[in-house]
Enzyme design. Structure first.
Site, mmCIF file in Angstrom:
data_model
loop_
_atom_site.group_PDB
_atom_site.id
_atom_site.type_symbol
_atom_site.label_atom_id
_atom_site.label_comp_id
_atom_site.label_asym_id
_atom_site.label_seq_id
_atom_site.Cartn_x
_atom_site.Cartn_y
_atom_site.Cartn_z
ATOM 1 C CB SER A 147 46.944 5.904 12.883
ATOM 2 O OG SER A 147 47.471 5.318 11.721
ATOM 3 C CG ASP A 313 42.476 -0.795 12.437
ATOM 4 O OD1 ASP A 313 42.885 -1.019 11.276
ATOM 5 O OD2 ASP A 313 43.033 -0.002 13.217
ATOM 6 C CG HIS A 346 43.496 2.564 10.586
ATOM 7 N ND1 HIS A 346 44.094 2.052 11.715
ATOM 8 C CD2 HIS A 346 44.251 3.641 10.226
ATOM 9 C CE1 HIS A 346 45.172 2.770 12.021
ATOM 10 N NE2 HIS A 346 45.273 3.746 11.142
#
Length: 369
Positions: A147, A313, A346
């Protein structure tokens, strides 16, 4: 694995991308494993929005507080600390030990608060490079992150191409979509319009903008899970009721979950830090100085890359990771790519998944030391 947090202090000023200058700063960090004699086995792990330098292991007397990536890093794990010397670094602007808005401003002796400058991914990498210098590491075997941490791994390969042999980029995007910027702005507005925010100088008032932080975290959690994962985990199950309450208290399990996450977040995270981290996300765009041409931006990278995405995601989609892969291939870089069919959204990069962990284990196993 018992670990201990450490702190490195730097007195040389750090000029930030905004033009502001930090006169001095601290970086909180942890290390795992041993640095070999050749200093060739160091791996830097960069963290995402609300994590910290506490990547793996537990502190003495705190067995219930493992590091946020403890399933990934440690003896015999995909990033094996029997083989690698791993560094977890907390970025500046954070609220977990590195210099940030709650730290004393040397000019006033009071907390920086709203006067703490806006920081960027490029600034974090520049500060981390100083930590690497302090630890005597000229070149990392790998820089790794998921991320927002993946953005830092990307930037390491661009800012210091001669200091990174491998960049491991997980659940990433080379730039935020308009929708992602919109989510971040709603979260920031929730914080800044909280009556207890006081223009960012709430420390001296002895209050915390709890309501804003709660809402910001609830918004974030919605984006971290896929629709399928949320349905599987919560469905439309009512919490402790046979039917709707016909009021505005909790009816559904998902409502209870979001409120719980919001309440917990507001007890440990700093609102000024949240504002700055989301702005760092918004601003990151390595192609901005190249007329939007990501291939041109990546021309300076020399590392080998592993890029991992997750099909569910929807915050940082697999399409964004494929853009990174294409830009690297345009520059004849060595790239491995895994598009993992995981349902969790995610947050899948934090979870146990045999295929995902197997790919990381194999990749690290092939890094020559």
């Amino acid at each position: 694995m018992i670990v201990q947090a450490q702190k490195a202090s730097f007195t040389e000023p750090l000029r930030l991308r905004s033009g502001a200058v930090l006169p001095a700063f601290d970086i909180a960090y942890e290390t795992y494993g041993e640095l070999n004699a050749q200093r060739s086995n160091a791996v830097l792990v960069c963290h995402a929005l609300n994590a910290s330098h506490h990547v793996a292991g537990t502190y003495a007397g705190e067995p219930d507080n493992p590091g946020w990536w403890d399933n990934m890093v440690g003896p015999g794990k995909p990033l094996d600390t029997n083989r690698f010397f791993v560094i977890g670094s907390n970025y500046i602007g954070s609220c977990f030990g590195s210099t940030g808005p709650a730290s004393p401003n040397p000019a006033t002796g009071r907390p920086w608060g709203a006067d703490f400058p806006v920081v960027t991914v490029e600034d974090w990498v520049a500060a981390q490079a100083r930590l690497a210098d302090r630890l005597g590491i000229e070149r990392f075997a790998a820089v790794m992150g998921g991320s927002l941490g993946a953005m830092q791994a990307l930037q390491w390969a661009l800012s210091f191409p001669d200091r990174v042999r491998h960049a491991i980029v997980i659940a990433a995007t080379p730039r935020l979509s308009t929708q992602n910027i919109a989510f971040n702005e709603v979260a920031r507005q929730a914080i800044m319009t909280d009556p207890d925010f006081h223009g960012g100088h709430y420390y001296e008032k002895g209050v915390v903008p709890v309501r804003g932080l709660r809402i910001a975290r609830m918004i974030g959690h919605i984006t971290y899970l896929s629709d399928d994962a949320m349905m599987e985990k919560f469905g439309r199950v009512l919490r402790g009721k046979d039917g709707p309450g016909f009021d505005f208290d909790v009816d559904f399990e998902i409502e209870s979950y979001l409120r719980y996450q919001g309440d917990k977040f507001a007890t440990y995270f700093d609102a000024n830090t949240y504002l700055r981290i989301t702005k760092a996300l918004d601003y990151y765009d390595p192609a901005a100085d190249f007329a939007g041409d990501l291939s041109a931006a990546f021309a300076r990278a020399s590392a080998d890359f592993l890029v991992v995405s997750f099909t569910s995601d929807w915050r940082f989609t697999s399409q964004r990771s494929r853009e990174i892969v294409r830009a690297l291939l345009d520059n004849r870089r060595v790239v491995s790519y895994l598009e993992n069919d995981a349902p969790q959204g995610h947050d899948a990069f934090l979870l146990d998944d045999a295929r995902y962990h197997g790919a990381l284990r194999a990749y690290f196993g092939n890094i020559a030391l």
